[in-house]
Design an enzyme around this catalytic site. Structure first.
Site, PDB file in Angstrom:
ATOM      1  N   LYS A 164       0.862  -1.187   0.000  1.00 24.29           N
ATOM      2  CA  LYS A 164       0.000   0.000   0.000  1.00 24.29           C
ATOM      3  C   LYS A 164       0.895   1.232   0.000  1.00 24.29           C
ATOM      4  O   LYS A 164       1.946   1.235   0.669  1.00 24.29           O
ATOM      5  CB  LYS A 164      -0.863  -0.053   1.276  1.00 24.29           C
ATOM      6  CG  LYS A 164      -1.958   1.008   1.383  1.00 24.29           C
ATOM      7  CD  LYS A 164      -2.757   0.786   2.682  1.00 24.29           C
ATOM      8  CE  LYS A 164      -3.956   1.726   2.807  1.00 24.29           C
ATOM      9  NZ  LYS A 164      -4.756   1.452   4.029  1.00 24.29           N
TER      10      LYS A 164
ATOM     11  N   SER B 181      -9.886  -1.381   7.095  1.00 20.16           N
ATOM     12  CA  SER B 181      -9.239  -1.122   5.799  1.00 20.16           C
ATOM     13  C   SER B 181      -8.453  -2.280   5.207  1.00 20.16           C
ATOM     14  O   SER B 181      -8.071  -2.225   4.047  1.00 20.16           O
ATOM     15  CB  SER B 181      -8.322   0.096   5.904  1.00 20.16           C
ATOM     16  OG  SER B 181      -9.085   1.267   5.902  1.00 20.16           O
TER      17      SER B 181
ATOM     18  N   SER C 145      -9.738   0.962   3.001  1.00 18.82           N
ATOM     19  CA  SER C 145      -8.924   1.822   2.178  1.00 18.82           C
ATOM     20  C   SER C 145      -7.823   1.079   1.413  1.00 18.82           C
ATOM     21  O   SER C 145      -7.324   1.583   0.423  1.00 18.82           O
ATOM     22  CB  SER C 145      -8.290   2.908   3.040  1.00 18.82           C
ATOM     23  OG  SER C 145      -7.386   2.335   3.974  1.00 18.82           O
TER      24      SER C 145
END
Ligand SMILES: [Zn+2]
Lengths: 495, 490
Positions: A84, A183, A159
């Site tokens: 990420k 997330s 997310s």
């Protein structure tokens, strides 16, 4: 399985160790897969192909020395993974999917990244996410749209959207995300992969761009539980650079799971507050079936109660936004963000930089967080939220007196259509209703695939554990996986 | 302002002052990272990702700073809280790179202390509300470039103590004396260099007036930027007059923050209560609560040096000095150390104390900066003063000659024995030589001798003076007295 990019981490690791395949071959397979699929899913903000090839060759040299005195390989040596874009990577641009960091090139690695490099993992690139990890659909990225590989008009969840799609689309064997309110688990559920959010403090946050410091936690995603276990045990453990990281020994999770994990005698708690109106019928059916399967495998099912669940979303949006409003203060235009050079003084520069640098959701949360901490409102909001947080934690402590693991759906529904919730923040916030309490209580939580809905979209089973008891979660998940096929069903990347 | 001043002087108002003293701790590294905390490096040389507030960085507490803070708590009889918390104080400014300062807010590490200080021979005690730890901000430089402001983050993250007093000080002189005592304390403790001109120690003063006898507090103004003892006294004096004039004119004091402008000698309004920052304090989630257990406190206590009040008492009992002299000598650690070094070299504490409180302090005050006593600039060492007193005690020179030798020590920094030898200042004790001078003085002043003999005893001093003059001050005064008496009275 014929394609190398479809291998699980544990299988790839075995073949690398036995020299059946090379890391370079495996990495090239992933890079080729990225090339083909990326136009459809959009997982990556940056593909670090050159770095990956170099690391793969390094890994192959290390693997070639296996069995010699200088051998220093790990289960991850040569395994291609992606991160990420919230993890600081030395010399590799790290944006947090925000305009305000679009040119930020870190001078150092996050502790997690340093540990992965040391283990010999191969970094394929940086993954899309909601800006500053604020969102449940990945639609808040300031950079690009990421699509669900199972159905391209659906969101991947957020997310850590890119972290889930890159595994589901076989672009990488594994990935890392962060989980502040769901997330990791929500996108894992939406994309049909395994994802674990460890106990708060289990993994270092040093070099991970902060959203809400008391809730943020790093975790892995992979196509299998054993793969996620290998990723987790590589990065977990005390870090002197993170005062909140826990000084407790890290088990060999993968070794402890073994080849024949069992749930015999395990008490699985089912909280009635998580099976309520609004829960999608397909989701409920799949989750109940999974629980039934665990019972068939020898687990005992007990009903538990988490009475303060209904306050979790409100509590979360006070605590998380308050911390975020403070954490994001450093992006003030002095060192980050664009300057037109026409600003009239300091205030104007702050205003212009933040106006242009942050997206709507980030601004909304900064305002909310600033408000709840303001003089005269602190007691009514922040202070009260902290007290409710204690009650939520206590709910779990009491529930865990009666069970070893709690099982729930990960999300009330499967992946929704792109654009369907962007105008309704509150509805978007409710996507996290079943994952948020785990962060407030600091507990480990995991999502594994347990079925498909009538539209062919994956459904996630959430397992919640006691503090630092990731092993029981992983063992339960692996026992379930061994008894079913859901983790082997692949996304087809169709519209 | 004269009406206000006279009303004030007549005792109509009582001044109420509370001080917030900021003191930079002399730790090797910063409070939450490993960077040097030293003063004076090139801009931004003492920085790292943590104190630059790069994305993703986290603070790690410097436990040495807590050691120092515990010493301050013990020296002020404060109650140490076993559990205290870090908090974030949020505000935007370019020299605050995180946009928040890590400080202690709701639960400071210590509370309820007290400090005793001396002013014009009277002992005062002021209670402390609290002491807390926090990190300093960086420095903005606005005048180095025409269109840019520059930021130097060397100071960002340097550990500070904020020592908050109760509003129990009653004048600028008291405030200044309190501040001097505080500086003396931190220097004794070895936790800060206390240098006000480098900003290691500075304070804000909360000043208000009330009618004498009133029990409630008046509206206060907070005066910032007080970085010298002189500023403290002048700013408070100015503020008292300003407030007195407003109150006497029937006006009301506005609660506000005011800045002391030392060049113009005035305080200026900086921001009103309405404009005051809302710092949005909340507990710092990146740090665990600070736990100071008994073992830690006891370890710090065992490392505590002798404090000024104890040392003063010891000077009275061990050296037989007066309370006053002991107070002067122990007011600063440097001075007390200087005195004891001299005593170690020559065991005559009383004489050494006299020399130091009169002559040496005068010289040190002249060489130091404003209001500062600087022992590092003295041209001679304590051993030199000890040697000088030894020369008096063993009769080599007279007390009078010693003054001459002392001024030559100040000029040259030479050893007193060398000065005495070089200048031929050794005392004449040869009674034959003195008798010869006595004889010549008596012979040259027959009229005065007659007057003396007829009963004018006061003239004896005249004869002593003449003999000393003839001997260029070198004759042993006791011998002179005795031989003159024998000659005149015999
Ligand atoms: Zn630093």
């Amino acid at each position: 399985m014929s394609r190398l990019d479809e291998l699980s981490i544990e299988e790839a690791s075995r073949r690398l160790a036995s020299r059946e395949i090379s890391s370079r071959e495996l990495t090239e397979a992933c890079l080729a897969r990225i090339e083909v699929t990326e136009p459809k899913v959009g997982s990556f903000l940056e593909v670090t192909a050159q770095l990956a090839r170099q690391q793969a060759d390094d890994a192959d040299r290390r693997l070639a020395a296996t069995g010699t005195r200088t051998s220093d390989t790990t289960a991850l040596t040569g395994i291609p993974i992606a991160l990420k874009d919230i993890f600081l990577t030395k010399d590799v641009r790290t944006t947090c999917a925000s305009r305000i960091l679009e040119n930020f090139i870190p001078t150092f690695d996050a502790t997690v990244v340093a540990r992965l490099r040391r283990a010999g993992a191969v970094l394929l690139g940086k993954l899309n996410m909601d800006e500053f990890a604020m969102g449940s659909s990945c639609e808040n990225s300031a950079m690009q749209l990421t699509r669900n590989p199972w159905k391209l008009d659906r969101v991947p969840g957020g997310s850590s959207g890119g972290s889930a799609t890159c595994v589901a689309a076989h672009q990488a064997l594994g990935s890392f995300g962060t989980d502040t309110g769901g997330s990791i688990r929500l996108p894992a559920a939406f994309c049909g992969v395994a994802g674990i959010k460890p106990t708060y403090g289990r993994v270092s946050r040093y070099g991970v761009i902060a959203f809400a410091s008391s809730l943020d936690q790093v975790g892995p995603m992979a196509s299998t539980t054993r793969g996620a276990a290998l990723l987790l045990q590589t990065v977990a453990g005390k870090d002197p650079l993170d005062s909140t990281s826990i000084d407790a020994p890290v088990p060999d999770y993968a070794g402890a799971i073994g080849t024949a994990p069992t749930v015999k005698g395990l008490r699985i708690g089912i909280p009635r507050e998580y099976f309520v109106e609004g829960l999608d019928a397909d989701v409920e059916a799949a989750v109940r079936a999974a629980i039934g399967k665990l019972q068939d495998l020898g687990a005992t099912i007990v009903e538990v109660t988490l009475p303060h669940t209904e306050y979790a979303v409100a509590t979360y949006y006070i605590v998380a936004t308050a911390e975020a409003s403070s954490n994001l203060g450093r992006y003030d235009g002095v060192r980050y963000g664009r300057r037109r050079g026409e600003e009239q003084g300091l205030r104007d520069m702050y205003g212009e930089s933040r106006e242009q640098g942050f997206g709507a959701e980030v601004k909304r949360r900064i305002m909310l967080g600033t408000y709840v901490l303001s003089a005269g409102y602190y007691d009514a909001y922040y202070s009260k939220a902290m007290r409710v947080r204690t009650l939520i934690r206590r709910d779990f402590e009491q529930a865990f007196e009666r069970c070893d693991v709690i099982a729930t759906p990960t999300a009330p529904a499967t992946a929704f259509e792109i654009g369907s919730r962007t105008d309704d923040p509150l509805k978007m916030y409710l996507s996290d209703i079943l994952t948020i309490s785990v962060n407030l209580a600091g507990l480990p939580g995991m999502s594994i695939p347990c079925g498909l809905d009538s539209a062919g979209l994956p459904i996630g089973l959430q397992l919640i554990g006691k503090p630092l008891d990731e092993l029981t979660l992983l063992r339960t998940a692996a026992a379930y996986e061994d008894s079913c096929h859901w983790h082997r069903v692949s996304a087809e990347l169709k519209p | 302002m004269s009406a206000a001043r006279s009303y004030y002087q007549e005792g109509g108002f009582e001044t109420v002052i509370g001080l917030e003293v900021h003191c930079q701790l002399a730790t090797a590294s910063k409070l939450f990272c490993g960077c040097s905390a030293a003063f004076g490096a090139g801009a931004n040389e003492h920085t790292c990702p943590v104190c630059l507030a790069m994305p993703g960085v986290l603070p790690v507490l410097n436990r040495c700073a807590v050691d120092y803070a515990i010493r301050a708590a013990l020296a002020t009889d404060s109650t140490i809280n076993t559990n205290s918390r870090w908090a974030r104080k949020n505000y935007f400014y370019p020299d605050l790179p995180k946009a928040y300062q890590i400080t202690q807010y709701e639960q400071p590490y210590c509370e309820h202390g007290r400090v005793t200080f001396d002013l014009d021979g009277t002992e005062h005690t002021v209670r402390l509300t609290r002491i807390h730890m926090e990190e300093d901000a960086g420095k903005s430089v606005h005048d180095a470039h025409a269109s840019w402001s520059l930021v130097d983050l060397n100071r960002a993250g340097v550990p500070l103590l904020e020592i908050v007093s109760e509003p129990e000080l009653r004048s600028g002189a008291e405030a200044s004396a309190y501040m001097r005592k505080m500086r003396s304390l931190v220097r004794y403790l070895g936790i800060s260099d206390g240098n006000m001109n480098e900003g290691s120690m500075r304070c804000d003063a909360n000043v208000s007036l009330r009618k004498r006898g009133a029990t409630t507090l008046g509206t206060r103004a907070e005066i910032k930027n007080l970085n010298s003892f002189r500023s403290i006294e002048r700013a408070i004096a100015y503020e008292i007059e300003r407030q007195a004039e407003i109150l006497l004119g029937g006006g009301a004091i506005v609660q506000e923050t005011r800045l002391w402008d030392a060049d113009r000698g005035v305080t200026r309004s900086m921001r009103s209560k309405e404009e005051a920052h809302d710092y949005r304090y909340f507990p710092e989630p990146d740090l665990l609560p600070l736990v100071i257990d008994d073992a830690w406190i006891e370890r710090a206590r065992s490392e505590l040096p002798e404090l000024p009040d104890a040392r003063r008492g010891r000077f009275v009992t061990s050296y037989g000095l007066s309370g006053y002299d002991s107070g002067v000598l122990t007011a600063s650690k440097e001075l007390a150390d200087w005195f004891e070094a001299a005593v170690a070299a020559h065991d005559n504490p009383k004489a050494l104390a006299n020399w130091i409180t009169s002559e040496v302090l005068r010289i040190a005050n002249e060489s130091g900066a404003e209001g500062e006593t600087d022992f590092s600039q003295l041209p001679f060492a304590p051993e030199h003063l000890a040697a000088l007193v030894r020369l008096i005690d063993d009769g080599t020179i007279s007390g009078k000659i010693a003054k001459t030798v002392f001024s030559k020590m100040v000029e040259s920094g030479d050893d007193p024995a060398a000065i005495v030898a070089r200048e031929g200042l050794v005392q004449v004790t040869d009674e034959g030589a003195i008798t010869a001078i006595v004889d010549s003085v008596v012979a040259a002043n027959t009229a005065k001798v007659a007057e003396y003999k007829s009963g004018k005893d006061k003239l004896f001093g005249f004869f002593v003076g003449q003999v000393m003059k003839e001997s260029q001050g070198k004759a042993n005064p006791a011998s002179v007295n005795r031989l003159l008496k024998e000659r005149l009275d015999g």
